[in-house]
Design an enzyme around this catalytic site. Structure first.
Site: not given
Ligand SMILES: CCC/C=C/C(=O)SCCNC(=O)CCNC(=O)[C@H](O)C(C)(C)COP(=O)([O-])OP(=O)([O-])OC[C@H]1O[C@@H](n2cnc3c(N)ncnc32)[C@H](O)[C@@H]1OP(=O)([O-])[O-]
Ligand SMILES: Cc1cc2nc3c(=O)[nH]c(=O)nc-3n(C[C@H](O)[C@H](O)[C@H](O)COP(=O)(O)OP(=O)(O)OC[C@H]3O[C@@H](n4cnc5c(N)ncnc54)[C@H](O)[C@@H]3O)c2cc1C
Length: 669
Positions: A532, A339, A149, A432, A409, A189, A283, A390, A529
């Site tokens: 959080r 502790q 992706q 993610e 160390g 990955g 989504k 998060s 915050r």
């Molecule tokens: C082992 C691990 C290996 C790693 C693998 C990886 O990393 S793989 C790669 C991993 N990569 C990442 O994780 C990438 C991270 N980025 C993202 O997931 C998306 O680009 C985004 C969620 C930041 C924004 O998305 P966008 O610009 O399309 O959307 P928007 O912000 O304009 O919101 C519009 C509306 O949609 C809602 N909504 C959004 N998502 C969901 C959902 N899943 N479900 C349901 N709803 C959702 C949102 O709440 C909002 O609702 P509202 O308020 O209108 O009622």
């Molecule tokens: C170990 C590892 C494994 C991964 N595995 C996969 C995989 O299997 N498949 C895959 O597809 N991807 C994978 N990824 C990619 C991963 O999902 C992305 O790196 C991640 O989603 C963050 O996106 P980015 O790198 O574009 O960061 P960026 O979005 O460029 O983030 C950089 C900075 O910009 C800030 N920022 C960006 N947008 C905003 C916003 N809208 N508001 C405020 N701040 C913002 C962030 O908070 C951050 O501080 C992997 C990454 C890692 C490190």
């Protein structure tokens, strides 16, 4: 009979002494955590792995270069796949997961993304016919897949992904294309050298119209030769902070054609003549991310509990300094600071582990509904998981780092095992969904909650506390209010007041004419915050409810100590919010601190038993400091001696470079 089941002859007496102090049965706590029969099955699997040299490492992975690490993990993967079913039930995710942890540790299972993202994406997003065609082959490992992706230029903002999938009605194919360098897929990955199929996320175009990102199954390597398919450029992205056995990769498509039916079509569809049917929720193509966000909580907790196991055991065999002069050096775990560092990490580990079970169950329930077209609870789930991934990734990272530093160390040495754990775990703050971005996703939901309340609309169960405006003074120490309740109410106040305050600021800026987007950005830190505080409250309540449900009295009492420590620590950590609005005064906060310090003392005698009950084997732990037997020093020496730099007395590089320099310097005298 001692209550701790890990006592053995020949162990370091300092650690045996700890185990003899247990006030609960470690086996019973293990059953509470894992359930029966899994607790027992895990032990059997660990014992079986030890009997099979092909599943064990010849030397610590940290001594190996990347290429050897990758080869080693591939070799072990074949051994697991060939013989693993003799050891565990492959249909049980839990059993297979445990086997993988034993054999690969934190890093290096080449099928991880295949099982964690590729298959779940197909299971959730392919229609029945596609699933029937692809899943059995993927399960039999006729091919290995990954989830592609993220691109070089975009990971967070999925709407801006540049890879295109253009429908060609004439041939009924999609053309996958990478139009720019920034559109290269980057990070997936096991893409670099392992996978031969991907789920590729690309912008769908039909007749020049964009329909946003969708998922497609694309073959990237030949099934017989493993050579890249025509139009594919693929490779490994190079060494990283951690996870170096994983071949995270890059990928370029050059007008690669795939059949129409390779688009995942459970939710969105494209008919043969190019008619697009949208999903019931926009989504739904983000489903694989939701799955990982739900399952990663337990995985992150597992790493915290491993780090706590190492640091707590080590702190009972390490003696340094005296508390009372002349009484001899004490175990470093006697120090209150130690502790505080370690038991709070332990408490967070247990909280996240048990709450992780609840999150997984909730996910499974909602995912089943979504599969049948009911998306009512998807927004709640997305908000919850955005906050959970998060908070848990960040606070776990802090806890693991505290465990490392608490080992002095030796914690900095890879012999402790903790640096590798930290490097693996902390990636969870980024993958993610980058944490700051995900916290803001949740904040949208919280702000909406306040607005709904103002309009007299109903709130979801998760947000109902926002309506409890009568909770406006700290009730610690009041008769009829126990510590737990007072602390949970304090966390509710912290979350409610933080969300209310930031929503009021947002509204006021907008009323003054600022655009919604600018008002949001001006409040972004406060919004994160608010997320959080809300998530930390949710975790606290969920952990409390989980502990209250325990039937075994001794185990409930043992986990109540951990729960109370968790709650006091969370409240102290966020106590600055309690002063706002006059909810609490400094004497009351001091009472919470006193309660926390008393809990440290109460937990101290059971410290080793808590981590023993979590039952991570030495094979999985891969730590000299955290060994079950506590025999640390002899083994540290062995570990150092076995490292490749010590293979020769005189290193060839010394002979080649430094010796001539030193000899030349001498000859100048
Ligand atoms: C082992 C691990 C290996 C790693 C693998 C990886 O990393 S793989 C790669 C991993 N990569 C990442 O994780 C990438 C991270 N980025 C993202 O997931 C998306 O680009 C985004 C969620 C930041 C924004 O998305 P966008 O610009 O399309 O959307 P928007 O912000 O304009 O919101 C519009 C509306 O949609 C809602 N909504 C959004 N998502 C969901 C959902 N899943 N479900 C349901 N709803 C959702 C949102 O709440 C909002 O609702 P509202 O308020 O209108 O009622
Ligand atoms: C170990 C590892 C494994 C991964 N595995 C996969 C995989 O299997 N498949 C895959 O597809 N991807 C994978 N990824 C990619 C991963 O999902 C992305 O790196 C991640 O989603 C963050 O996106 P980015 O790198 O574009 O960061 P960026 O979005 O460029 O983030 C950089 C900075 O910009 C800030 N920022 C960006 N947008 C905003 C916003 N809208 N508001 C405020 N701040 C913002 C962030 O908070 C951050 O501080 C992997 C990454 C890692 C490190």
């Amino acid at each position: 009979m001692p209550l701790n089941h890990l006592i053995r002859d020949g162990d370091n007496p300092d650690i045996t002494e700890e185990r003899q102090k247990a006030t609960f049965s470690t086996e019973e706590l293990a059953i509470e955590i894992y359930g029966e029969p899994l607790a027992q099955r895990r032990r059997e699997i660990s014992a079986e792995v030890l009997k099979r040299p092909e599943l064990l490492d010849d030397c610590p992975h940290v001594f190996l270069d990347r290429t050897t690490k990758v080869e080693n993990s591939m070799k072990k993967t074949v051994a697991v796949m060939e013989k693993g079913s003799e050891i565990c039930d492959f249909t049980s995710r839990e059993e297979l997961g445990h086997l993988v942890c034993e054999v690969f540790g934190d890093d290096g299972f080449p099928l991880s993304i295949h099982f964690v993202m590729f298959l779940p994406a197909i299971q959730g997003q392919a229609d029945d016919e596609q699933a029937e065609q692809w899943i059995p082959r993927a399960m039999r490992l006729e091919f290995i897949g990954t989830y592609a992706q993220t691109e070089l230029g975009h990971g967070t903002n999925l709407r801006a992904l540049e890879t295109t999938a253009t429908y060609d009605k004439r041939t009924q194919e999609f053309i996958l294309h990478t139009p720019t360098v920034s559109a290269y897929k980057w990070w997936p990955g096991n893409l670099g050298k392992t996978a031969n199929y991907v789920i590729a996320n690309a912008q769908l175009y039909i007749d020049g119209k964009s329909h946003g990102p969708h998922n497609f199954l694309v073959q990237i390597r030949d099934e017989n030769t493993h050579q890249p398919m025509p139009g594919i450029t693929v490779g490994d992205i190079g060494p990283k902070f951690g996870l170096n056995t994983n071949d995270n990769g890059f990928l370029r498509f050059d007008h690669v054609r795939i059949p129409r039916r390779n688009m995942l079509m459970r939710h969105s569809k494209v008919s043969a003549d190019g008619v697009y049917s949208p999903p019931v929720h926009p989504k739904l193509s983000y489903g694989a991310m939701i799955f990982v966000r739900a399952t990663m909580i337990r995985m992150l907790a597992h790493v915290v509990l491993k780090a706590a196991t190492i640091a707590i055991r080590y702190s009972c065999v390490r003696r340094q300094g005296e508390i009372k002069t002349g009484n001899g050096e004490v175990k470093i775990l006697e120090y209150q600071t130690q502790q505080h560092r370690l038991f709070t990490a332990l408490a967070r580990g247990f909280a996240y582990r048990l709450v992780g079970d609840e999150v997984k169950n909730l996910y499974e329930k909602i995912a089943e509904e979504v599969k049948h077209g009911n998306v009512e609870q998807l927004a709640d789930l997305h908000a919850l998981l955005s906050g959970m991934k998060s908070i848990v990734s960040y606070d776990s990272g802090k806890a693991i780092e505290q465990c490392r530093m608490a080992c002095g160390g030796h914690g900095y040495s890879h012999a402790s095992g903790i640096p590798e754990m930290y490097a693996v775990e902390i990636a969870g703050c980024t993958y993610e969904g980058e944490n700051m971005v995900m916290l803001q996703q949740q904040a949208r939901y919280l702000v909406k909650g306040i607005h709904r309340l103002a309009h007299g609309e109903e709130l979801s169960t998760m947000l109902q506390y926002l309506a409890n405006t009568s909770n406006n003074k700290f009730r610690i120490g009041e008769s009829g209010v126990d510590l737990e309740n007072a602390l949970i109410l304090a966390l509710e106040y912290i979350a409610r007041s933080t969300i209310e305050r930031v929503t009021a600021r947002l509204d006021s800026l907008q009323n003054k004419g600022l655009s919604a987007e600018n008002a949001w950005n001006e409040n972004a830190v406060e919004l994160t915050r608010a997320s959080r505080t809300h998530t930390r409250l949710w975790i606290a309540r969920c952990f409390r409810d989980r502990v209250h449900r325990i039937e075994n009295h001794a185990i409930r009492s043992a986990l109540t100590d951990i729960l109370e420590l968790f709650l006091t620590y969370e409240v102290v950590d966020m106590s600055q919010y309690l002063y706002q609005g006059g909810y609490a005064n400094s004497d009351q906060v001091a009472q919470v601190k006193d309660a926390m310090y008393k809990l440290l003392e109460k937990i101290r005698p059971n410290a080793v038993s808590y981590v023993d009950a979590y039952e991570v084997s030495d094979t999985e732990l891969r730590s000299v400091l955290g060994r079950r037997d506590g025999n640390v020093y002899d083994n540290l020496l062995k570990w150092a001696k076995s490292n490749p730099l010590n293979r020769t007395e005189v290193l060839p590089a010394v002979e080649k470079h430094l010796m001539p320099m030193m000899l030349a310097a001498k000859s100048k005298l």
